[in-house]
Design a protein around this motif. Structure first.
Motif, PDB file in Angstrom:
ATOM      1  N   ARG A  87       0.824  -1.216   0.000  1.00  0.00           N
ATOM      2  CA  ARG A  87       0.000   0.000   0.000  1.00  0.00           C
ATOM      3  C   ARG A  87       0.857   1.266   0.000  1.00  0.00           C
ATOM      4  NH1 ARG A  87      -4.773   1.895  -1.650  1.00  0.00           N
ATOM      5  NH2 ARG A  87      -5.900   3.123  -0.109  1.00  0.00           N
ATOM      6  N   ARG A  88       2.007   1.193   0.674  1.00  0.00           N
ATOM      7  CA  ARG A  88       2.880   2.368   0.826  1.00  0.00           C
ATOM      8  C   ARG A  88       4.045   2.306  -0.166  1.00  0.00           C
ATOM      9  NH1 ARG A  88       1.390   6.604   2.508  1.00  0.00           N
ATOM     10  NH2 ARG A  88       3.363   7.187   3.465  1.00  0.00           N
ATOM     11  N   LYS A  89       3.814   1.596  -1.268  1.00  0.00           N
ATOM     12  CA  LYS A  89       4.871   1.405  -2.273  1.00  0.00           C
ATOM     13  C   LYS A  89       5.555   2.732  -2.624  1.00  0.00           C
ATOM     14  CE  LYS A  89       3.295  -1.070  -5.683  1.00  0.00           C
ATOM     15  NZ  LYS A  89       2.889  -2.096  -6.548  1.00  0.00           N
ATOM     16  N   GLY A  90       6.861   2.740  -2.551  1.00  0.00           N
ATOM     17  CA  GLY A  90       7.608   3.947  -2.902  1.00  0.00           C
ATOM     18  C   GLY A  90       7.661   4.967  -1.766  1.00  0.00           C
ATOM     19  N   LYS A  91       6.916   4.729  -0.710  1.00  0.00           N
ATOM     20  CA  LYS A  91       6.888   5.709   0.398  1.00  0.00           C
ATOM     21  C   LYS A  91       7.496   5.157   1.677  1.00  0.00           C
ATOM     22  CE  LYS A  91       3.481   8.712  -1.421  1.00  0.00           C
ATOM     23  NZ  LYS A  91       2.262   9.449  -1.355  1.00  0.00           N
ATOM     24  N   ASN A  92       7.258   3.860   1.953  1.00  0.00           N
ATOM     25  CA  ASN A  92       7.852   3.266   3.156  1.00  0.00           C
ATOM     26  C   ASN A  92       8.454   1.913   2.820  1.00  0.00           C
ATOM     27  OD1 ASN A  92       5.174   4.802   4.629  1.00  0.00           O
ATOM     28  ND2 ASN A  92       7.197   5.155   5.471  1.00  0.00           N
ATOM     29  N   LYS A  94      10.176  -1.932   3.906  1.00  0.00           N
ATOM     30  CA  LYS A  94       9.794  -3.015   4.820  1.00  0.00           C
ATOM     31  C   LYS A  94      10.376  -2.760   6.214  1.00  0.00           C
ATOM     32  CE  LYS A  94       9.488  -7.934   5.310  1.00  0.00           C
ATOM     33  NZ  LYS A  94       9.424  -9.214   4.674  1.00  0.00           N
ATOM     34  N   GLU A  95      11.588  -2.253   6.234  1.00  0.00           N
ATOM     35  CA  GLU A  95      12.235  -1.942   7.523  1.00  0.00           C
ATOM     36  C   GLU A  95      11.397  -0.905   8.290  1.00  0.00           C
ATOM     37  OE1 GLU A  95      16.082  -0.225   7.059  1.00  0.00           O
ATOM     38  OE2 GLU A  95      16.819  -1.128   8.922  1.00  0.00           O
ATOM     39  N   GLN A  96      10.969   0.120   7.573  1.00  0.00           N
ATOM     40  CA  GLN A  96      10.115   1.152   8.218  1.00  0.00           C
ATOM     41  C   GLN A  96       8.790   0.541   8.663  1.00  0.00           C
ATOM     42  OE1 GLN A  96      10.197   3.917   4.923  1.00  0.00           O
ATOM     43  NE2 GLN A  96      11.406   5.395   6.085  1.00  0.00           N
ATOM     44  N   ALA A  97       8.238  -0.337   7.836  1.00  0.00           N
ATOM     45  CA  ALA A  97       6.952  -0.971   8.171  1.00  0.00           C
ATOM     46  C   ALA A  97       7.047  -1.699   9.504  1.00  0.00           C
ATOM     47  CB  ALA A  97       6.537  -1.938   7.064  1.00  0.00           C
ATOM     48  N   LEU A  98       8.157  -2.423   9.694  1.00  0.00           N
ATOM     49  CA  LEU A  98       8.315  -3.200  10.929  1.00  0.00           C
ATOM     50  C   LEU A  98       8.294  -2.291  12.158  1.00  0.00           C
ATOM     51  CD1 LEU A  98      11.012  -5.741   9.667  1.00  0.00           C
ATOM     52  CD2 LEU A  98       8.642  -6.255  10.290  1.00  0.00           C
ATOM     53  N   THR A  99       8.842  -1.085  12.019  1.00  0.00           N
ATOM     54  CA  THR A  99       8.822  -0.134  13.135  1.00  0.00           C
ATOM     55  C   THR A  99       7.436   0.512  13.252  1.00  0.00           C
ATOM     56  OG1 THR A  99      11.098   0.378  12.615  1.00  0.00           O
ATOM     57  CG2 THR A  99       9.996   1.896  14.099  1.00  0.00           C
TER      58      THR A  99
END
Ligand SMILES: CC(C)(COP(=O)(O)OP(=O)(O)OC[C@H]1O[C@@H](n2cnc3c(N)ncnc32)[C@H](O)[C@@H]1OP(=O)(O)O)[C@@H](O)C(=O)NCCC(=O)NCCS
Ligand SMILES: CC(=O)OP(=O)(O)O
Length: 322
Positions: A87-92, A94-99
């Motif tokens: 959903r956040r392709k190009g914006k976040n 996977k590392e950011q997602a985990l946080t």
């Protein structure tokens, strides 16, 4: 019929689920227990089970049967991370997602986005920014809307009004203000208000001049273009909008002046201050902010809310999911 009785009738028997990310906050837990007991909807509390049990036992509350999801041990977390990254392709990353997904507001919003819950209510201990940012980023605006805005229902006895924007857009331009007017009129209809929309200012029909007034005049024109059937007028001072005798004196040709029930404030300073004055001085119950123009129902709470506000906002949010 009372608004909440009619909303309860609407959601009755539909088994709707509302995520409450602030699971160990007593006002949230108290409301969740009441909703569960009355079988109105199914609350899903987020948090650590031991922490929530401790709050319950401190208050001698029984939480048997309440659904609690602990984000730390959620079995479908990997699927959630993948869905977030997509959903956040190009914006976040996977590392950011985990946080980010360690934050209960992001986690709860993802449950709604992934259709694992029908809506979410948060904000009893989080600021509006921290509550709504995940919704703006993940759920996003509904088709046909450019921005999300936040309205309140103000009610006392048989009086019921809508105020906007009291929560989201800090200084909307004329186009933004026009959209807020149309969105709030639409919300008003959902809450059995036949909208008559006043575009508020410190000026009535040219009594004062300046850029701030021009913005409201332009927004009124644009709102009429967006919805030609909408009874909307401006620029109006609050007394001209609300008090029939003042409306007749200051804006004699207006069909809205003196009869308005939907009040659109020129910016967030006035909207947020205005609703809190009506609530705290005027003794009106303030329900919201209700997020308008969002793709799925997620509602914010004021940090000054009480258990009853959480209970009612949850019912309203469930009704918005239908
Ligand atoms: C809502 C608010 C938090 C957004 O601020 P922000 O996160 O700094 O905004 P950004 O510009 O970084 O936008 C973040 C995302 O939200 C989206 N967004 C921001 N405002 C939006 C709006 N009104 N409608 C729809 N989407 C919006 C942006 O497009 C962006 O999406 P992206 O990440 O996919 O690009 C900010 O406008 C705000 O603080 N408003 C006032 C809140 C408040 O304190 N109210 C008073 C108490 S109720
Ligand atoms: C809606 C609102 O003003 O929220 P808070 O009181 O949490 O800032």
């Amino acid at each position: 019929m009372d608004l909440f009785d009619s909303l309860k009738n609407k959601i009755d028997g539909k088994n709707l689920t509302i995520v409450l990310p602030e699971g160990n906050e007593p006002r949230i837990l108290g409301a969740a227990i009441r909703l569960q007991k009355e079988n109105i909807l199914k609350p899903i509390l987020l948090g650590n089970k031991d922490d929530i049990s401790k709050v319950a036992s401190d208050n001698s509350w029984n939480i048997d049967g309440l659904q609690i999801i602990d984000p730390e041990t959620y079995s479908e977390f990997d699927e959630m991370v993948d869905s977030f990254v997509e959903r956040r392709k190009g914006k976040n990353t996977k590392e950011q997602a985990l946080t980010m997904l360690k934050n209960n507001n992001y986690f709860g919003t993802m449950l709604v986005y992934m259709d694992k819950a029908d809506g979410m209510v948060s904000g009893a201990v989080h600021s509006t920014g921290d509550t709504v940012r995940p919704a703006l980023q993940i759920v996003k605006t509904a088709p046909g809307n450019k921005s999300v805005s936040g309205s309140f229902i103000l009610q006392k006895g048989d009086q019921r009004y809508m105020f906007a924007d009291c929560a989201i857009n800090i200084d909307p331009d004329a186009n933004g203000l026009a959209e807020i007017a149309v969105q709030t009129a639409k919300s008003a209809k959902l809450f059995d208000i036949d909208p008559k929309v006043a575009m508020l200012s410190f000026s009535t029909k040219g009594s004062a001049k300046g850029e701030m007034v021009d913005k409201v005049v332009e927004a009124t024109k644009l709102a009429k273009e967006l919805d030609p059937s909408l009874p909307v007028d401006g620029e109006l001072q609050f007394d001209a909008a609300f008090v029939p005798s003042v409306g007749a004196q200051k804006a004699p040709d207006s069909k809205v002046a003196g009869n308005a029930n939907v009040f659109v404030f020129p910016d967030l300073q006035s909207g947020n201050i205005g609703y809190k004055i009506a609530q705290r001085f005027g003794g009106f119950e303030a329900i919201g902010p209700i997020l308008q123009g969002l793709n799925k129902p997620i509602s914010d709470l004021s940090r000054g809310c009480n258990e009853e506000d959480v209970y009612k906002t949850s019912i309203l949010t469930a009704a918005l999911s239908l």
